[in-house]
Design an enzyme around this catalytic site. Structure first.
Site, PDB file in Angstrom:
ATOM      1  N   LYS A  93       0.840  -1.196   0.000  1.00 58.05           N
ATOM      2  CA  LYS A  93       0.000   0.000   0.000  1.00 58.05           C
ATOM      3  C   LYS A  93       0.887   1.262   0.000  1.00 58.05           C
ATOM      4  O   LYS A  93       2.112   1.170   0.135  1.00 58.05           O
ATOM      5  CB  LYS A  93      -0.939  -0.070   1.204  1.00 58.05           C
ATOM      6  CG  LYS A  93      -1.824  -1.343   1.142  1.00 58.05           C
ATOM      7  CD  LYS A  93      -3.063  -1.246   1.993  1.00 58.05           C
ATOM      8  CE  LYS A  93      -2.884  -1.831   3.343  1.00 58.05           C
ATOM      9  NZ  LYS A  93      -4.148  -1.993   4.092  1.00 58.05           N
ATOM     10  N   TYR A 133     -12.503  -2.707  -1.550  1.00 57.99           N
ATOM     11  CA  TYR A 133     -12.883  -2.637  -0.132  1.00 57.99           C
ATOM     12  C   TYR A 133     -14.406  -2.530   0.056  1.00 57.99           C
ATOM     13  O   TYR A 133     -14.861  -1.980   1.068  1.00 57.99           O
ATOM     14  CB  TYR A 133     -12.183  -1.450   0.540  1.00 57.99           C
ATOM     15  CG  TYR A 133     -10.717  -1.701   0.855  1.00 57.99           C
ATOM     16  CD1 TYR A 133     -10.315  -2.805   1.599  1.00 57.99           C
ATOM     17  CD2 TYR A 133      -9.728  -0.819   0.419  1.00 57.99           C
ATOM     18  CE1 TYR A 133      -8.963  -3.033   1.894  1.00 57.99           C
ATOM     19  CE2 TYR A 133      -8.379  -1.036   0.723  1.00 57.99           C
ATOM     20  CZ  TYR A 133      -8.014  -2.141   1.457  1.00 57.99           C
ATOM     21  OH  TYR A 133      -6.687  -2.369   1.766  1.00 57.99           O
ATOM     22  N   ASN A 198      -0.788   0.044   7.561  1.00 57.35           N
ATOM     23  CA  ASN A 198      -0.302  -1.315   7.833  1.00 57.35           C
ATOM     24  C   ASN A 198       0.360  -1.980   6.632  1.00 57.35           C
ATOM     25  O   ASN A 198       0.428  -3.194   6.520  1.00 57.35           O
ATOM     26  CB  ASN A 198      -1.408  -2.183   8.450  1.00 57.35           C
ATOM     27  CG  ASN A 198      -2.613  -2.335   7.550  1.00 57.35           C
ATOM     28  OD1 ASN A 198      -2.602  -1.841   6.419  1.00 57.35           O
ATOM     29  ND2 ASN A 198      -3.638  -3.011   8.031  1.00 57.35           N
ATOM     30  N   HIS A 201      -1.501  -5.539   1.847  1.00 57.89           N
ATOM     31  CA  HIS A 201      -2.795  -6.216   1.782  1.00 57.89           C
ATOM     32  C   HIS A 201      -2.541  -7.635   1.286  1.00 57.89           C
ATOM     33  O   HIS A 201      -1.679  -7.849   0.441  1.00 57.89           O
ATOM     34  CB  HIS A 201      -3.736  -5.512   0.800  1.00 57.89           C
ATOM     35  CG  HIS A 201      -4.860  -6.402   0.368  1.00 57.89           C
ATOM     36  ND1 HIS A 201      -5.980  -6.593   1.142  1.00 57.89           N
ATOM     37  CD2 HIS A 201      -5.007  -7.205  -0.721  1.00 57.89           C
ATOM     38  CE1 HIS A 201      -6.777  -7.466   0.537  1.00 57.89           C
ATOM     39  NE2 HIS A 201      -6.206  -7.850  -0.598  1.00 57.89           N
ATOM     40  N   GLU A 212     -10.103 -10.263  -6.398  1.00 57.88           N
ATOM     41  CA  GLU A 212      -9.077  -9.206  -6.372  1.00 57.88           C
ATOM     42  C   GLU A 212      -8.106  -9.327  -7.541  1.00 57.88           C
ATOM     43  O   GLU A 212      -7.722  -8.317  -8.148  1.00 57.88           O
ATOM     44  CB  GLU A 212      -8.338  -9.253  -5.025  1.00 57.88           C
ATOM     45  CG  GLU A 212      -9.265  -8.833  -3.882  1.00 57.88           C
ATOM     46  CD  GLU A 212      -8.709  -9.130  -2.498  1.00 57.88           C
ATOM     47  OE1 GLU A 212      -7.549  -9.591  -2.395  1.00 57.88           O
ATOM     48  OE2 GLU A 212      -9.441  -8.903  -1.509  1.00 57.88           O
TER      49      GLU A 212
HETATM   50  N1  LIG Z   1     -10.229   0.811  12.511  1.00 60.95           N
HETATM   51  C1  LIG Z   1      -9.597   1.131  11.385  1.00 60.95           C
HETATM   52  N2  LIG Z   1      -9.165   2.383  11.189  1.00 60.95           N
HETATM   53  C2  LIG Z   1      -8.526   2.742  10.050  1.00 60.95           C
HETATM   54  N3  LIG Z   1      -8.285   1.902   9.044  1.00 60.95           N
HETATM   55  C3  LIG Z   1      -8.704   0.649   9.192  1.00 60.95           C
HETATM   56  C4  LIG Z   1      -9.386   0.192  10.358  1.00 60.95           C
HETATM   57  N4  LIG Z   1      -9.664  -1.119  10.205  1.00 60.95           N
HETATM   58  C5  LIG Z   1      -9.197  -1.463   9.011  1.00 60.95           C
HETATM   59  N5  LIG Z   1      -8.621  -0.412   8.406  1.00 60.95           N
HETATM   60  C6  LIG Z   1      -7.979  -0.387   7.085  1.00 60.95           C
HETATM   61  O1  LIG Z   1      -8.777  -1.121   6.193  1.00 60.95           O
HETATM   62  C7  LIG Z   1      -8.007  -2.176   5.648  1.00 60.95           C
HETATM   63  C8  LIG Z   1      -8.913  -3.343   5.385  1.00 60.95           C
HETATM   64  O2  LIG Z   1      -9.405  -3.820   6.593  1.00 60.95           O
HETATM   65  P1  LIG Z   1      -9.741  -5.356   6.782  1.00 60.95           P
HETATM   66  O3  LIG Z   1     -10.594  -5.465   7.985  1.00 60.95           O
HETATM   67  O4  LIG Z   1     -10.219  -5.915   5.496  1.00 60.95           O
HETATM   68  O5  LIG Z   1      -8.322  -5.942   7.197  1.00 60.95           O
HETATM   69  P2  LIG Z   1      -7.258  -6.773   6.387  1.00 60.95           P
HETATM   70  O6  LIG Z   1      -7.947  -7.780   5.538  1.00 60.95           O
HETATM   71  O7  LIG Z   1      -6.220  -7.282   7.329  1.00 60.95           O
HETATM   72  O8  LIG Z   1      -6.570  -5.659   5.535  1.00 60.95           O
HETATM   73  P3  LIG Z   1      -6.279  -5.694   4.007  1.00 60.95           P
HETATM   74  O9  LIG Z   1      -7.618  -5.918   3.339  1.00 60.95           O
HETATM   75  O10 LIG Z   1      -5.691  -4.341   3.722  1.00 60.95           O
HETATM   76  O11 LIG Z   1      -5.343  -6.828   3.839  1.00 60.95           O
HETATM   77  C9  LIG Z   1      -6.925  -2.431   6.688  1.00 60.95           C
HETATM   78  O12 LIG Z   1      -5.780  -3.058   6.166  1.00 60.95           O
HETATM   79  C10 LIG Z   1      -6.625  -1.045   7.154  1.00 60.95           C
HETATM   80  O13 LIG Z   1      -5.747  -0.392   6.246  1.00 60.95           O
END
Ligand SMILES: Nc1ncnc2c1ncn2[C@@H]1O[C@H](COP(=O)(O)OP(=O)(O)OP(=O)(O)O)[C@@H](O)[C@H]1O
Length: 238
Positions: A93, A133, A198, A201, A212
């Site tokens: 990202k 998303y 973080n 992805h 995806e």
């Molecule tokens: N509480 C939050 N505040 C801000 N951003 C968040 C929060 N929770 C999730 N995100 C963002 O949304 C992304 C997608 O969330 P998801 O719950 O799908 O987690 P993930 O599957 O681990 O992440 P990703 O889809 O990016 O791999 C997270 O990686 C993070 O960047």
């Protein structure tokens, strides 16, 4: 530099003894790398070298060891879940790109033995990120997340990785969504502190991977089928 090492790697691969073929692909790789002069030159060279290896393997059908799980060349772009040709979508990202962690992420997957079959650098369109998303569209952070992914302050590096159990293993390598809960040794556990930054992805299921990969790599030829020259030493059973 990368193109030269790919050229020698190609030449040392037993199935690529036809030097004229190898040299042609190596020259293409050199041109690609020279034109971009960066990691993404490496990506271009890798894609060309991958095509070369695949083409040469198609020409050479001498795979006769019974205990070797060779790849099948007829693979849908999203791969074949549950086989050695399972595929997942991994993205670095904007924060990961901005922090110079692209090579770290690629390196971890390469060293584990996974195969890179798709790679691109882009500022993704808003629609693409909203679809990606979509399950989070009701969350309070959704608009901020979409803006952060699409505002162009840094691009995203999208990748498709292939190999046994790569979806689950990829998630394990990425680590927990909240870096403060991510285990040391995972990418998030080693490199970040904030859920909003973080770094990576990773697809969380075969269905997500299919969706995806289709979203990010739907164009013709964007995912490259190729075989490792050392496949026997990475994914064989005894
Ligand atoms: N509480 C939050 N505040 C801000 N951003 C968040 C929060 N929770 C999730 N995100 C963002 O949304 C992304 C997608 O969330 P998801 O719950 O799908 O987690 P993930 O599957 O681990 O992440 P990703 O889809 O990016 O791999 C997270 O990686 C993070 O960047």
């Amino acid at each position: 530099m990368f193109s030269r090492s790919f050229a020698s790697a190609l030449r040392s691969t037993s199935v690529l003894r036809n030097k004229a073929v190898t040299r042609g692909f190596a020259n293409q790789a050199r041109r690609s790398a020279a034109s971009t002069k960066s990691l993404y030159g490496y990506a271009a060279a890798l894609a060309v070298a991958g095509s070369a290896t695949f083409a040469a393997l198609s020409m050479d059908k001498k795979n006769n060891a019974q205990n070797v799980i060779y790849s099948d060349s007829q693979v849908p772009i999203h791969g074949k879940p549950g086989t050695v040709q399972e595929r997942t979508f991994i993205a670095v990202k904007p924060d990961g790109v901005q922090r110079g962690l692209v090579s770290e992420v690629i390196s971890r997957f390469e060293r584990r033995g996974y195969k890179l079959v798709g790679l691109k650098l882009l500022v993704p369109p808003t629609d693409l990120v909203k679809q990606h998303y979509a399950d989070l569209s009701s969350k309070p952070f959704f608009n901020g997340l979409v803006d952060y992914m699409t505002n162009g302050k840094a691009p995203v590096v999208g990748m498709v990785w292939e190999g046994p159990d790569v979806i689950k293993q990829g998630r394990a390598m990425v680590g927990a969504t909240n870096p403060l809960s991510a285990n040391p040794g995972t990418i998030r556990g080693d490199f970040c502190l904030s859920v909003g930054r973080n770094i990576v992805h990773g697809s969380d299921s075969a269905e997500s991977a299919q969706t995806e990969i289709g979203l990010w790599f739907g164009g013709k030829g964007e995912v490259v089928d190729w075989s490792f020259g050392n496949e026997e030493w990475v994914i064989s059973a005894n």
